[in-house]
Design an enzyme around this catalytic site. Sequence first.
Site, PDB file in Angstrom:
ATOM      1  CB  ILE A  99      -0.957   0.002   1.221  1.00  0.00           C
ATOM      2  CG1 ILE A  99      -1.943   1.175   1.144  1.00  0.00           C
ATOM      3  CG2 ILE A  99      -0.204  -0.038   2.526  1.00  0.00           C
ATOM      4  CD1 ILE A  99      -3.086   1.072   2.159  1.00  0.00           C
TER       5      ILE A  99
ATOM      6  CD  GLU B 226       5.583  -9.673   5.173  1.00  0.00           C
ATOM      7  OE1 GLU B 226       6.242  -9.648   4.122  1.00  0.00           O
ATOM      8  OE2 GLU B 226       5.325 -10.719   5.777  1.00  0.00           O
TER       9      GLU B 226
ATOM     10  CE1 TYR C  87      -1.386  -0.845   6.947  1.00  0.00           C
ATOM     11  CE2 TYR C  87       0.771  -1.231   7.895  1.00  0.00           C
ATOM     12  CZ  TYR C  87      -0.030  -0.994   6.797  1.00  0.00           C
ATOM     13  OH  TYR C  87       0.530  -0.904   5.553  1.00  0.00           O
TER      14      TYR C  87
END
Length: 176
Positions: free
Chosen positions: A94, A128, A140
């Site tokens: 991303i 990860e 996150y």
Amino acid sequence: SALRARPCCANDAGACERRAPATDGLRIRSVRQGDEEVLAALEAMVEPTPWTVGDFADVLRNGWFCDVFELDDGSIGAWAVVMPVLDEAELLTIGVRPDLQGRGLGRAMLDRMTDAMRTRKCTRCHLEVRESNERAIRLYETSGFVRVGLRKNYYRTAEGREHAVLMTLEFGGEAC
């Protein structure tokens, strides 16, 4: 603030274009053939070990889902790739173009992709992230991901190796 739009099908270039409701000047669309070189160049701007043109070509070949935010001038401002694996998914990459960072596009793209995973009935999403990437870890965690492990010496760095923080977001659901 956070962008919430209905998920679209991967590799459905024309049907997927629509204006992002909370992000002026951006359209959401699936990655399409011809984006690979641009995405690889953008990755190289934001990642120490970026994806290659071949990696992005594999996204199309494998039918993984990858969306981009496209600006009015046709350039790509943000992107993400998710690989479904049975009833789960993995957020593989991303990114947000450097000149557009800090405007909520990363969160909007993450929301976009987690919504797509929920729609596809994925039970969880794994990812990860570099241990030193505190900004991404904070994104996150505030999006519901929890730390589930550490993969030691996973990422290459100029100084040697760096640990990867393993994170998971649980959705519930049946199958991806």
